[in-house]
Motif scaffolding. Structure first.
Motif, PDB file in Angstrom:
ATOM      1  N   GLU A 227       0.822  -1.211   0.000  1.00  0.00           N
ATOM      2  CA  GLU A 227       0.000   0.000   0.000  1.00  0.00           C
ATOM      3  C   GLU A 227       0.855   1.260   0.000  1.00  0.00           C
ATOM      4  O   GLU A 227       0.481   2.269  -0.613  1.00  0.00           O
ATOM      5  N   ALA A 228       2.016   1.220   0.666  1.00  0.00           N
ATOM      6  CA  ALA A 228       2.907   2.388   0.648  1.00  0.00           C
ATOM      7  C   ALA A 228       3.383   2.668  -0.778  1.00  0.00           C
ATOM      8  O   ALA A 228       3.419   3.826  -1.228  1.00  0.00           O
ATOM      9  N   ALA A 229       3.731   1.607  -1.508  1.00  0.00           N
ATOM     10  CA  ALA A 229       4.169   1.775  -2.899  1.00  0.00           C
ATOM     11  C   ALA A 229       3.010   2.231  -3.779  1.00  0.00           C
ATOM     12  O   ALA A 229       3.200   3.073  -4.677  1.00  0.00           O
ATOM     13  N   CYS A 230       1.821   1.699  -3.543  1.00  0.00           N
ATOM     14  CA  CYS A 230       0.650   2.123  -4.320  1.00  0.00           C
ATOM     15  C   CYS A 230       0.355   3.605  -4.083  1.00  0.00           C
ATOM     16  O   CYS A 230      -0.029   4.326  -5.016  1.00  0.00           O
ATOM     17  N   ASP A 231       0.519   4.070  -2.850  1.00  0.00           N
ATOM     18  CA  ASP A 231       0.319   5.493  -2.562  1.00  0.00           C
ATOM     19  C   ASP A 231       1.301   6.347  -3.357  1.00  0.00           C
ATOM     20  O   ASP A 231       0.930   7.388  -3.927  1.00  0.00           O
ATOM     21  N   GLU A 232       2.555   5.929  -3.405  1.00  0.00           N
ATOM     22  CA  GLU A 232       3.569   6.673  -4.155  1.00  0.00           C
ATOM     23  C   GLU A 232       3.222   6.716  -5.642  1.00  0.00           C
ATOM     24  O   GLU A 232       3.347   7.770  -6.293  1.00  0.00           O
ATOM     25  N   LEU A 233       2.782   5.594  -6.178  1.00  0.00           N
ATOM     26  CA  LEU A 233       2.430   5.532  -7.596  1.00  0.00           C
ATOM     27  C   LEU A 233       1.166   6.341  -7.890  1.00  0.00           C
ATOM     28  O   LEU A 233       1.044   6.936  -8.969  1.00  0.00           O
ATOM     29  N   LEU A 234       0.236   6.372  -6.947  1.00  0.00           N
ATOM     30  CA  LEU A 234      -0.973   7.181  -7.103  1.00  0.00           C
ATOM     31  C   LEU A 234      -0.628   8.665  -7.166  1.00  0.00           C
ATOM     32  O   LEU A 234      -1.147   9.407  -8.013  1.00  0.00           O
ATOM     33  N   ALA A 250      -9.673   7.462  -5.057  1.00  0.00           N
ATOM     34  CA  ALA A 250      -8.325   8.006  -5.233  1.00  0.00           C
ATOM     35  C   ALA A 250      -8.244   9.434  -4.716  1.00  0.00           C
ATOM     36  O   ALA A 250      -7.256   9.820  -4.075  1.00  0.00           O
ATOM     37  N   VAL A 251      -9.273  10.227  -4.987  1.00  0.00           N
ATOM     38  CA  VAL A 251      -9.308  11.607  -4.490  1.00  0.00           C
ATOM     39  C   VAL A 251      -9.278  11.630  -2.965  1.00  0.00           C
ATOM     40  O   VAL A 251      -8.528  12.400  -2.347  1.00  0.00           O
ATOM     41  N   GLU A 256      -6.179  12.159   2.300  1.00  0.00           N
ATOM     42  CA  GLU A 256      -5.663  11.551   3.522  1.00  0.00           C
ATOM     43  C   GLU A 256      -4.137  11.645   3.571  1.00  0.00           C
ATOM     44  O   GLU A 256      -3.549  11.753   4.658  1.00  0.00           O
ATOM     45  N   LEU A 257      -3.510  11.607   2.402  1.00  0.00           N
ATOM     46  CA  LEU A 257      -2.049  11.721   2.340  1.00  0.00           C
ATOM     47  C   LEU A 257      -1.567  13.167   2.369  1.00  0.00           C
ATOM     48  O   LEU A 257      -0.364  13.425   2.358  1.00  0.00           O
ATOM     49  N   GLY A 258      -2.519  14.089   2.371  1.00  0.00           N
ATOM     50  CA  GLY A 258      -2.153  15.512   2.375  1.00  0.00           C
ATOM     51  C   GLY A 258      -1.617  16.009   1.072  1.00  0.00           C
ATOM     52  O   GLY A 258      -0.833  16.966   1.030  1.00  0.00           O
ATOM     53  N   VAL A 259      -2.064  15.373  -0.025  1.00  0.00           N
ATOM     54  CA  VAL A 259      -1.569  15.736  -1.364  1.00  0.00           C
ATOM     55  C   VAL A 259      -2.619  16.558  -2.089  1.00  0.00           C
ATOM     56  O   VAL A 259      -3.782  16.167  -2.171  1.00  0.00           O
ATOM     57  N   THR A 260      -2.203  17.681  -2.613  1.00  0.00           N
ATOM     58  CA  THR A 260      -3.080  18.534  -3.406  1.00  0.00           C
ATOM     59  C   THR A 260      -2.681  18.421  -4.875  1.00  0.00           C
ATOM     60  O   THR A 260      -1.506  18.562  -5.220  1.00  0.00           O
ATOM     61  N   VAL A 261      -3.671  18.144  -5.724  1.00  0.00           N
ATOM     62  CA  VAL A 261      -3.393  18.006  -7.165  1.00  0.00           C
ATOM     63  C   VAL A 261      -4.292  18.948  -7.940  1.00  0.00           C
ATOM     64  O   VAL A 261      -5.293  19.435  -7.459  1.00  0.00           O
TER      65      VAL A 261
END
Length: 261
Positions: A227-234, A250-251, A256-261
C-alpha cells in the motif's frame, strides 16, 4: 477521442484473444506446458502493444531485479483485468488459483486445463482452501510460481485495503518467498468500465518477503509495503502531465495523504 480509442482497443483486444487462441491451438496443445507458455506470454505482449498504440496507454515495470529464482508466491495488487495478464512475460511458469467456472468456458477452459491451474469452488470456503493448499504445494514442488491476489477481488485505486487471510495461510504452509507488486492500473483500465485512459501504468515489483514470519506479521508487512508503494504511484499518476480521471476513492486517499493536485 478517448471513447473512440477505447472502443477500437476493446474490439482489437477480444479479436486478438480469439484469433491467437485459434491460430496457436495446434502448437499449444501439442507442446509441453513450459513451451506452450510462449502462447499466452506472446498474447500478453501483444495486448501491451495494442493498448499503447490504440488507447495511448503504455506501461513501465520497475524492480525486475527483485524477482527470485525458483518457486515463490507472486502477490500483485488487483485493480483491473489488466493485471490478470500483465506480468505473464516476467514469470517463468505461473499457476493461478481461480474459480472453477472458468474451466467451463469452451476453448478458454481447455487452455487453462493445459496449464494445470488450481480451480476452486468459492461457494465452499473450507473445501476451497484445502484445494488451494494442495494445488499450491504441487506447484511449488515443481518449481512453479503461484499467482495470488491478496485482496481476492478487484478494488478501486485508493480504496481502503482489504487483504484476506488466505494468502497468509498459504505463505505459512508453503515456506517460499512472497513477491509483492504495486500498481495503480485501475486509473487507466477501470474495473467494470469500457474506457481506457492514456498515460503510463507504472508498476513496482518490491523486494520479496522471505519465509519464516508468522501469519499475522506477514500479512501486516505485505499490506504495509504494497500500500505504501501504491500510494507513491498514485501520487505520481495524479501529478503527471496528463493525469487520468481520478475516482472518488483516489481523491479521498490523496486527501488523507495531504496531497493537493
Amino acid at each position: 477521442m478517448t471513447i473512440i480509442r477505447s472502443i477500437v482497443f476493446n474490439i482489437a483486444f477480444y479479436l486478438n484473444l480469439i484469433i491467437q487462441m485459434i491460430i496457436f491451438t495446434p502448437y499449444y496443445f501439442l507442446s509441453s506446458r513450459k513451451n506452450a507458455w510462449s502462447v499466452p506470454k506472446n498474447w500478453a505482449r501483444s495486448n501491451h502493444w495494442l493498448q499503447k498504440v490504440l488507447a495511448g496507454t503504455d506501461h513501465v515495470i520497475e524492480g525486475i531485479e527483485n524477482i527470485p529464482d525458483g518457486p515463490y508466491i507472486c502477490a500483485p495488487k488487483h485493480q483491473s483485468f489488466w493485471d490478470a495478464y500483465a506480468f505473464l512475460p516476467e514469470i517463468t511458469d505461473p499457476v493461478y488459483i481461480l474459480k472453477r467456472e472458468l474451466m467451463w468456458i469452451p476453448l478458454f477452459g481447455w487452455y487453462i486445463l493445459k496449464m494445470k491451474m488450481v480451480p476452486i469452488d468459492r461457494g465452499k470456503r473450507s473445501v476451497a482452501m484445502k484445494t488451494a493448499i494442495r494445488g499450491a504445494r504441487d506447484a511449488v514442488s515443481q518449481g512453479r510460481q503461484l499467482m495470488i491476489y491478496p485482496e481476492g477481488t478487484r478494488t478501486a485505486p485508493g480504496a481502503p485495503p482489504a487483504y484476506k487471510y488466505g494468502v497468509a495461510h498459504i505463505y505459512t504452509e508453503l515456506g517460499v518467498p512472497v513477491l509483492p507488486i504495486a500498481h495503480v492500473a485501475g486509473l487507466y483500465w477501470p474495473r467494470r468500465k469500457f474506457r481506457r485512459f492514456p498515460g503510463t501504468i507504472r508498476c513496482r515489483i518490491l523486494p520479496p518477503i522471505q519465509p519464516g514470519l508468522d501469519a499475522e506479521t506477514f500479512l501486516k508487512k505485505l499490506q504495509e509495503v504494497t500500500e505504501a508503494a501504491c500510494d507513491e504511484l498514485l501520487i505520481e499518476a495524479a501529478r503527471s502531465k496528463n493525469p487520468p480521471p481520478l475516482p472518488p476513492t483516489a481523491v479521498q486517499r490523496l486527501k488523507e495523504l495531504g496531497v493537493t493536485v
